[in-house]
Design a protein around this motif. Structure first.
Motif: not given
Length: 182
Positions: A118-135
């Motif tokens: 909503f151009w109001l707030f940022e939900l930061p990345a708080f989980l460990s990066e896992n590109k395979d799971l993201a795919k």
């Protein structure tokens, strides 16, 4: 839970149509972002709208589920296989209304990306990066759930039109914001 009536409550009708419009907006915004080159601010603007509208669908679907659980639903029309099929389609649509925004958010989390809402707030990345799971989540979000939603929408709208045009009962009329039941 409230007793069954012959029409949906105004709150559930409103949520139904607002969620439908939001789903159309989420789809439209993700399609429109493709018209812009990577790095173009408008591409990011459309995606931010997509994330925000998707988040709105998630919140409204949870409100709708809560309200429906506490206030009941009208009596289903139809015979034989129609009632169980209707309930199955509606249940699967609720799963997708919750699942698509959740898989979208998780996809971004595991890709290591923040999500502006909503151009109001940022939900930061708080989980460990896992590109395979993201795919895998991207496939689930973009291909499986989206195509499932399209099939379910055809069944949902087709069923409503079937009841209205051929069976001539109140199935469609009871959900229209301006409709009156017989």
């Amino acid at each position: 839970m409230g007793s069954a009536s012959n029409s949906w409550s105004p709150v559930l009708k409103g949520l139904h149509w607002i969620i439908a419009i939001c789903i159309l907006c989420a789809w439209g915004s993700v399609e429109l972002h493709e018209f812009y080159e990577r790095g173009d601010p408008m591409r990011g603007w459309w995606m931010m709208l997509h994330f925000s509208v998707g988040f709105t669908v998630l919140l409204l679907a949870m409100v709708r589920l809560y309200y429906r659980a506490t206030h009941g639903r009208p009596t289903l029309y139809g015979s034989g296989f129609q009632k169980p099929v209707s309930l199955l389609v509606q249940s699967l649509m609720y799963i997708i209304m919750l699942g698509m925004p959740l898989t979208g958010l998780l996809m971004r989390q595991f890709a290591g990306r923040d999500t502006t809402l909503f151009w109001l707030f940022e939900l930061p990345a708080f989980l460990s990066e896992n590109k395979d799971l993201a795919k895998q989540l991207a496939y689930l979000h973009k291909d499986f759930l989206w195509n499932s939603l399209l099939v379910l929408l055809v069944l949902h709208i087709g069923g409503a039109l079937w009841h209205h045009l051929f069976i001539k009962d109140n199935t469609l009329r009871q959900m229209l914001p301006f409709g009156k039941t017989k």
